[in-house]
Scaffold this motif. Sequence first.
Motif, mmCIF file in Angstrom:
data_model
loop_
_atom_site.group_PDB
_atom_site.id
_atom_site.type_symbol
_atom_site.label_atom_id
_atom_site.label_comp_id
_atom_site.label_asym_id
_atom_site.label_seq_id
_atom_site.Cartn_x
_atom_site.Cartn_y
_atom_site.Cartn_z
ATOM 1 N N ASP A 30 0.866 -1.172 0.000
ATOM 2 C CA ASP A 30 0.000 0.000 0.000
ATOM 3 C C ASP A 30 0.908 1.229 0.000
ATOM 4 O O ASP A 30 1.602 1.497 0.979
ATOM 5 C CB ASP A 30 -0.892 -0.031 1.245
ATOM 6 N N TYR A 48 -10.186 7.132 -1.779
ATOM 7 C CA TYR A 48 -10.007 6.716 -3.174
ATOM 8 C C TYR A 48 -9.220 7.794 -3.914
ATOM 9 O O TYR A 48 -9.615 8.950 -3.940
ATOM 10 C CB TYR A 48 -11.380 6.519 -3.833
ATOM 11 N N ARG A 52 -1.941 2.214 -8.412
ATOM 12 C CA ARG A 52 -2.635 3.310 -7.731
ATOM 13 C C ARG A 52 -3.229 4.301 -8.733
ATOM 14 O O ARG A 52 -4.237 4.959 -8.442
ATOM 15 C CB ARG A 52 -1.673 4.027 -6.769
ATOM 16 N N ASN A 112 -3.907 -0.827 -3.572
ATOM 17 C CA ASN A 112 -3.749 0.528 -4.111
ATOM 18 C C ASN A 112 -5.029 1.041 -4.762
ATOM 19 O O ASN A 112 -4.993 1.854 -5.674
ATOM 20 C CB ASN A 112 -2.566 0.556 -5.086
ATOM 21 N N HIS A 113 -6.164 0.555 -4.241
ATOM 22 C CA HIS A 113 -7.489 1.083 -4.596
ATOM 23 C C HIS A 113 -7.808 0.899 -6.084
ATOM 24 O O HIS A 113 -8.580 1.683 -6.659
ATOM 25 C CB HIS A 113 -7.603 2.570 -4.244
ATOM 26 N N SER A 114 -7.229 -0.112 -6.721
ATOM 27 C CA SER A 114 -7.561 -0.401 -8.109
ATOM 28 C C SER A 114 -8.460 -1.625 -8.147
ATOM 29 O O SER A 114 -8.162 -2.638 -7.504
ATOM 30 C CB SER A 114 -6.278 -0.677 -8.913
ATOM 31 N N GLU A 155 -15.804 2.487 -7.939
ATOM 32 C CA GLU A 155 -15.114 2.966 -6.740
ATOM 33 C C GLU A 155 -15.532 2.168 -5.506
ATOM 34 O O GLU A 155 -14.707 1.898 -4.629
ATOM 35 C CB GLU A 155 -15.381 4.452 -6.541
ATOM 36 N N SER A 172 -13.702 -1.111 -5.610
ATOM 37 C CA SER A 172 -12.285 -0.847 -5.350
ATOM 38 C C SER A 172 -12.030 -0.645 -3.865
ATOM 39 O O SER A 172 -11.059 -1.174 -3.301
ATOM 40 C CB SER A 172 -11.829 0.387 -6.128
ATOM 41 N N GLN A 173 -12.881 0.140 -3.218
ATOM 42 C CA GLN A 173 -12.690 0.426 -1.794
ATOM 43 C C GLN A 173 -12.962 -0.801 -0.932
ATOM 44 O O GLN A 173 -12.271 -1.035 0.057
ATOM 45 C CB GLN A 173 -13.570 1.600 -1.371
ATOM 46 N N TYR A 227 -9.923 -2.845 -1.242
ATOM 47 C CA TYR A 227 -8.817 -2.254 -0.484
ATOM 48 C C TYR A 227 -8.880 -2.667 0.989
ATOM 49 O O TYR A 227 -7.890 -3.134 1.564
ATOM 50 C CB TYR A 227 -8.852 -0.728 -0.604
#
Length: 385
Positions: A139, A147, A284, A310-312, A358, A361-362, A365
């Motif tokens: 991370d 995000y 990221r 990395n929020h992808s 999003e 993604s979150q 994460y």
Amino acid sequence: MKHFLIFSIKPVCYNSYLYFADSLAKALRDCGAEIEFFSSAKEPLEAMERLANRTFDAIFDFNSELPRVKMDDGSYFLDQIHAPFYDIILDHPLYHHDTLKQKISDFHVLCLDQNHAAYICKHYTHIKSAAFFPMTGEDLLPDSASYPQKQTDLLFSGTYTDYRQVEQSILSSPSFLGEITKKLIDRMQNDVSLTQEDALRQLLPSLEESEIIEETFPLHMQACFLCDSYLRAFSREELLLSLAREKLPLTLCGNGWRKSPLSGFSQINIIDDISFSDTFALFRQSKITLNLLPGFKNGTHDRIYSSMLNHSLCLTDASPLLKEQFQDGKDLCFYDASQPKEAADKIAHLLTDKEHLETISQNGYFKAKENHSWLARAVCLLKMI
């Protein structure tokens, strides 16, 4: 306090081995362990002799050749150190037959695929244990869970290999070996659930007993390594070409892509070789990271966890193990590699639905942060040993 020895011998694969070794060491230190390194970048290999008669709680190396190293009297070097040795292998065991067959006294193997661990237990009975243990990533901004701004729509990170060149190598092989390799490829392309060992066993009844027998099965698996190389290269190129033809905005990172058919598409962005640790910045910056498992039928890959950390949004083909770890459409998204048009449609839909993208993604994460960090790996490893 636990005391571990970690070897760093091979500076290959974009320095990924060095990254894995450093990350594992840091995480084990965070758990209170003492770490000693032996790095070929800092000391000549002859200096390993200073480790003889030392005692450690465990020794670790990645895709190791150390079990093959012998002393002048013919004894194994690793048997001169009082510790269990753990070889962390990052691809199919067939590539490591010459190492795995060595009968050092306290040999253990960690794998990225549960099938690989079972294969080792079956065919290398002198190895004391084989277990599933996946690599992970980093991370970049661990104190920020928000995000980030994204500049790249779709990223694929990995090396390009031209399957046509692999095919030429198969055709240049001795006739028996070339024929069985082609049969394996056909069988595995017709049934994508098959492992290479399963496909080879299906061919056994059609082969003379003198050609393949149970005792030498791992040797014949090793001899057919071009089957695995071909399938990985072919499936990777075919998938990405299908997505490119759908006009998807695709960024490729890794060696060789400028020489591939992908380089001719105007919407394809190619990033040349960068170090392994620098790929986390690409994850990221990317809304979606595409993963294609390298023939791991019941395993995983560090790209999955690296992108999630990395929020992808990770879009990957599935394995039973991944389906146990994650929920499709919640933590990440699965696709069927044999249906590239459906995969392209899924990507296009995700890129137009910003809120949904999003959210996944979150979720991914936080799931990866809790369960798939290096610290989580170290805790798991300490319990294992």
